[in-house]
Each structure stands twice: as C-alpha cells, then as structure tokens.
Design a protein around this motif. Structure first.
Motif, PDB file in Angstrom:
ATOM      1  N   TRP A 211      43.292  62.431  -1.700  1.00  0.00           N
ATOM      2  CA  TRP A 211      42.944  61.976  -0.201  1.00  0.00           C
ATOM      3  C   TRP A 211      43.989  61.495   0.496  1.00  0.00           C
ATOM      4  O   TRP A 211      45.003  60.875  -0.339  1.00  0.00           O
ATOM      5  N   SER A 212      44.268  61.432   1.664  1.00  0.00           N
ATOM      6  CA  SER A 212      45.086  60.800   2.384  1.00  0.00           C
ATOM      7  C   SER A 212      44.804  59.551   2.868  1.00  0.00           C
ATOM      8  O   SER A 212      43.711  58.900   2.422  1.00  0.00           O
TER       9      SER A 212
ATOM     10  N   TYR B 121      37.751  55.707   4.033  1.00  0.00           N
ATOM     11  CA  TYR B 121      36.271  55.832   4.007  1.00  0.00           C
ATOM     12  C   TYR B 121      35.492  55.008   2.861  1.00  0.00           C
ATOM     13  O   TYR B 121      34.481  54.682   2.934  1.00  0.00           O
TER      14      TYR B 121
ATOM     15  N   PRO C  17      39.618  61.558  -4.804  1.00  0.00           N
ATOM     16  CA  PRO C  17      39.990  60.919  -3.794  1.00  0.00           C
ATOM     17  C   PRO C  17      41.470  60.698  -4.365  1.00  0.00           C
ATOM     18  O   PRO C  17      42.213  60.179  -3.394  1.00  0.00           O
TER      19      PRO C  17
ATOM     20  N   SER D 280      43.944  69.283   0.838  1.00  0.00           N
ATOM     21  CA  SER D 280      44.419  67.851   0.433  1.00  0.00           C
ATOM     22  C   SER D 280      45.853  67.450   0.840  1.00  0.00           C
ATOM     23  O   SER D 280      46.696  66.737   0.575  1.00  0.00           O
TER      24      SER D 280
ATOM     25  N   ASN E  15      31.933  65.055   7.941  1.00  0.00           N
ATOM     26  CA  ASN E  15      32.942  65.422   7.231  1.00  0.00           C
ATOM     27  C   ASN E  15      32.893  65.438   5.645  1.00  0.00           C
ATOM     28  O   ASN E  15      32.107  64.360   5.223  1.00  0.00           O
TER      29      ASN E  15
ATOM     30  N   LYS F  42      34.391  64.752   3.024  1.00  0.00           N
ATOM     31  CA  LYS F  42      34.924  63.728   2.083  1.00  0.00           C
ATOM     32  C   LYS F  42      34.136  62.324   2.695  1.00  0.00           C
ATOM     33  O   LYS F  42      33.917  61.530   1.881  1.00  0.00           O
ATOM     34  N   LYS F  43      33.943  62.201   3.866  1.00  0.00           N
ATOM     35  CA  LYS F  43      33.300  61.198   4.680  1.00  0.00           C
ATOM     36  C   LYS F  43      31.849  61.136   4.041  1.00  0.00           C
ATOM     37  O   LYS F  43      31.151  59.946   3.667  1.00  0.00           O
TER      38      LYS F  43
ATOM     39  N   VAL G  87      34.470  69.041  -2.447  1.00  0.00           N
ATOM     40  CA  VAL G  87      35.183  67.800  -2.127  1.00  0.00           C
ATOM     41  C   VAL G  87      35.950  67.270  -3.301  1.00  0.00           C
ATOM     42  O   VAL G  87      35.604  67.547  -4.595  1.00  0.00           O
TER      43      VAL G  87
ATOM     44  N   SER H 244      44.402  57.581   5.229  1.00  0.00           N
ATOM     45  CA  SER H 244      43.381  57.438   6.306  1.00  0.00           C
ATOM     46  C   SER H 244      42.099  57.898   5.634  1.00  0.00           C
ATOM     47  O   SER H 244      40.696  57.068   6.009  1.00  0.00           O
ATOM     48  N   GLU H 245      41.869  58.889   4.875  1.00  0.00           N
ATOM     49  CA  GLU H 245      40.709  59.405   4.097  1.00  0.00           C
ATOM     50  C   GLU H 245      40.120  58.173   3.045  1.00  0.00           C
ATOM     51  O   GLU H 245      39.169  58.049   3.028  1.00  0.00           O
TER      52      GLU H 245
END
Length: 503
Positions: free
Chosen positions: A191-192, A198, A188, A48, A455, A457-458, A185, A194-195
């Motif tokens: 998460w970054s 999603y 969230p 992460s 991915n 996370k995606k 996973v 950008s992630e």
C-alpha cells in the motif's frame, strides 16, 4: 473466587507463558514487475502503484491473446498432473477494474477425505530447485536470508525469461491475480503511505513499516544469494540482483511469495517452503477449515475436510493466525476468526527500588520483567484476570509487603482495597487510551462498512480496526465490571510511584 473478596486477597499465581508458533502462510501472489520501460509505465493501471506485466514483457490486457494462451491447469496436465477433481473458475471483484480472480472449485461432488488434487514435485517450486543443494539452502536461510527471499529471487529471474521459462504459465497466473486476496486487496506491504493511514491507531501500521524495513535488509543481501546459488549464477552470471531489480520490485515479489508459500511438514529443510500451482492464491482461506496441503510420495496433495458440491470453491487452513497476520500477509481479515487477538505489553518499572525482587517473583511464576499478554477475541475477561496478579505485583511498595510476597509459601498475596482500585483504574485508562487513539469510533466504522462503494483497501482496513476495537471494548467492559463489583467505591486509589508500564 468472588470479586468482592479481591480487595482482601487474591492469588499471585502466574500461569505459564503462552507459547505461540509461527504458522505457514497461504493465500495470494503479487505479480513481479520486470523490465518496464517508461512508455509501458504510463499506459498501465496498477494495483499497488507499480505496474504489473506478463512474463513476456507486454501489458496484462484482456482479449484474444489470452484465449490462445495455455491455461494453468492444461499446462500442469501436460507436465505430469494426474487427473484431479477441481476446475479453475472466475470470481469478479467488486470495485476492482482488473481482471477477475481465478479460484479452484470442485469439478464434482466431494466427500470428506477425498483427494481434490495431487501436484507432482516436478511442478512444485522449492529451495531444492532454486539452490540445487540442501547444504547451501541451510547456510543461506540460517545466516543470510529467509526462504521467502530466495524463492522471490528465483521467480524474479524466471520471469526475465518470458515464455522461455518452464514456469511461464504459472507466473502468468500469478500476474493475473495482481497480489489480490479473495477480497480483491493486496497485502498492506504494497500500500501507499496514504493508504497505510487507513490503519491509524492500530499497532499494525508500525508492524507493516517494520516488515518493509526487514525486507529492505534482505534486498541488500541478494547479491550474496545470487553468487552462492549455483543454478541462478550459471543462468545469470552477469545479472547482479540489486542491479537487475529495484527494491520496489523485490518488495512486490517478496510480498507475493509470503502470501502464497506453503509450509510443508515432515520434509527436508530444502523442501519445507513450497510454491504449489493450484495452491494459494487459487485456494482461499477459512478459519474453521483444517484441510492443508501435504507432502506425500513425491507429490503435494490436498485432501478435503468437508463435503463439496460441484462448483463450490475449495478452501484451506493456514494455521491459527490472528487478523493482524492475515491482513499483513494476505490482505484480508476473517470476521469469524477464533484465533484473533491483540497484544497488551506490561513491564515492571526499572526505577523501582524493588525491581530485582519483583523480577525474581515474576520469573518464579512464569512471567518476565516485560510480559506480553495475548487477549483473544471472546476471552477478554479471562485475559484481564490473567493480567491482574502481574499488575498487583508492580504496585507493591512497602518493603515488608514485598518480603511477604517473596517468602509466601502459597499462591496468595495481600491486596489492599486502594491498591485493587488503582490497578483496575490503570487498566481501564489503558484501554480507553487505546480506543481514543483511533480516528474513528466503532459505530462510525460500522456505518462506513454499510457503504457498498467503499474503497476495497479502506474496507478491509476498517473491518480490521472494527474487530480490534471490539476486543478493546470487551476488555474495558470486563475491567469496568470488576470495578463495579468492588464492595467500597468511596476508597481512593493508592498512589503508585512505581506502577507497572502498559503499552
């Protein structure tokens, strides 16, 4: 009542508001990063964007050293865990470069009601252990911080001791999990930016951002907890928390605690939130499971709710949580979650000259001027029917009609054909707008999920959005069906200068 009669009249009855209680959180624990120098940061992979170290300070690597480490279950038996009916097994994670996740499995065939394990209180982390005083626990968790923040701070300090800590084998196991749920996973919350994209189109993205800010506020109160918690202050009188740990480290620890803490019933305040070795994240969640970790006679035990064959993974229940909570807390969603739902918020227009009268009528029928409707998966039609009387009230514009509604002795109010069409049109437009707010369609989501190399996370985010869109599509279908059942489609919708607001 048949829908064809709604253009003449329909019930104005407002059912009592749905009551929802928070439920215990169960699942994964994200490893806490402590004392990472720049060289170590460059040499480690991260789940992460933050490095994860073993409690002793070295990087998490596979090899001979791990073989010589005492495993979690052996450590527990050494310190009082009685014989149990479970073993720890590995679960390789697809598309994940890190070590396999451990999980608890049955070591023998089990029948309904069998006690799989019973962890003595001496091996359970609670606020009673952290703060050493139930009065202080109540003061802190009522006026300052959540139980989760206090437990996170304790584990962070324990990790600083490395192998000297009594909890070293447990912390090492949590490190191994790297905050990953059973779908590999993490929450969230870790998460970054950008992630998090999603989740575009879903209100959950904003919920995650709000939760992170709430964690930041708790971080700013850590010094107060450290000073008041006698056990921590005695061990680390000069290690001020906000100087010893960055916010990012605390956020990781908080997300970890949130995802694996057990909410025990019928115990004192200082013991109700507990971290239980052999509990989450080693136990996974299943929506149709009713087995829960329970406090009994100086221990926390798990009695299974179904039969297991030797080697089967043991599952537990964490309450009636929608997929939005499962995703934020644990990093996974449940495709068969009967408790999944989304929120529709309706509000009476405050600029309406009859706002106060409408507010009074709404309150008289168990609703408020800003009303939250929970739309459950599979019950979208019922949810739409529940919204209609409230929306119709918002559309009343003629003062004489409003007086008739106020003085009505029964649950019936007049609804003109054009008003009914306006109400249904507004609701349909609302669902369409929400659906167009996503960057992908439901069909595109389903196509994306067929990609085996997606991915992780995606994949989880797409699974979540797909389930959210299915509820919205079902709501739109129900609303459109009601429109189609109207007897006269040539009637134009009534103008609505003070229509209720939907969001």
């Amino acid at each position: 009542m048949e829908l064809s009669r709604l253009f003449v009249s329909d019930t104005c009855f407002f059912s009592p508001p749905i009551r929802y209680s928070p439920v215990p959180a169960l699942s994964t624990f994200f490893a806490v990063n402590l004392r990472i120098n720049r060289r170590q940061r460059r040499s480690l992979c991260s789940a992460s964007n933050h490095d994860t170290l073993l409690a002793g300070g070295g990087p998490v690597v596979a090899g001979d050293r791990e073989k010589h480490e005492e495993d979690l279950k052996s450590w527990m038996h050494k310190h009082g865990l009685p014989p149990c009916k479970v073993v720890l097994k590995d679960k390789p994670c697809h598309n994940d470069p890190h070590k396999p996740i451990h999980y608890v499995a049955a070591s023998q065939d089990l029948q309904v009601g069998d006690v799989a394990f019973s962890v003595p209180n001496s091996l359970v982390v609670t606020l009673e252990r952290v703060l050493g005083n139930e009065t202080v626990a109540e003061l802190l968790t009522t006026n300052k911080l959540s139980e989760l923040a206090c437990l996170a701070l304790y584990l962070m300090y324990e990790k600083k001791q490395g192998k000297k800590s009594f909890w070293y084998p447990y912390i090492r196991e949590l490190d191994r999990q790297r905050g990953r749920g059973q779908l590999s996973v993490e929450s969230p919350l870790l998460w970054s930016k950008s992630e998090l994209d999603y989740l575009l189109g879903s209100p959950v993205k904003d919920e995650v951002i709000e939760r992170i800010e709430a964690i930041r506020k708790e971080y700013n109160e850590l010094d107060t907890v450290w000073f008041m918690a006698g056990s921590l202050f005695q061990q680390y009188p000069y290690d001020i928390p906000t100087e010893a740990f960055s916010f990012e480290i605390f956020k990781q620890a908080f997300a970890a605690i949130q995802s694996c803490v057990v909410h025990l019933q019928k115990v004192s305040l200082a013991r109700r939130f507990a971290l239980v070795p052999l509990g989450p994240p080693l136990l996974s969640y299943q929506s149709n499971c009713k087995a829960m970790l329970t406090a009994v006679d100086g221990a926390v035990e798990l009695a299974v709710d179904r039969a297991y064959k030797a080697g089967d993974p043991i599952v537990v229940w964490c309450g009636p949580q929608p997929n939005s909570k499962l995703l934020i807390n644990y990093g996974f969603v449940d495709e068969n979650n009967s408790n999944d739902r989304l929120i529709v918020e309706a509000a009476l227009n405050t600029e309406d000259p009859q706002y106060q009268d409408k507010r009074m009528v709404a309150q008289r029928n168990g609703k408020s001027s800003v009303q939250v409707f929970r739309v459950y998966s599979g019950k979208e039609r019922e949810a739409v029917l529940d919204m209609l009387p409230y929306l119709r009230l918002g559309y009343v514009s003629d003062p004489s009609e409003m007086q008739s509604v106020i003085s009505s002795q029964g649950p019936v109010c007049p609804v003109s054909p054009c008003m009914e069409r306006a109400v249904l049109d507004q609701l349909a437009d609302y669902f369409k707008t929400r659906l167009t707010g996503y960057p992908t369609t439901l069909a595109e989501d389903e196509s994306m999920l067929e990609d085996g190399n997606l991915n992780p996370k995606k994949r989880v985010a797409t699974q979540f959005l797909r389930l959210e869109k299915k509820i919205l599509h079902a709501c739109l279908h129900a609303t459109t069906d009601f429109i189609d059942q109207l007897p006269d489609h040539s009637i134009s919708p009534c103008p609505a200068p003070y229509a209720p607001l939907l969001k």
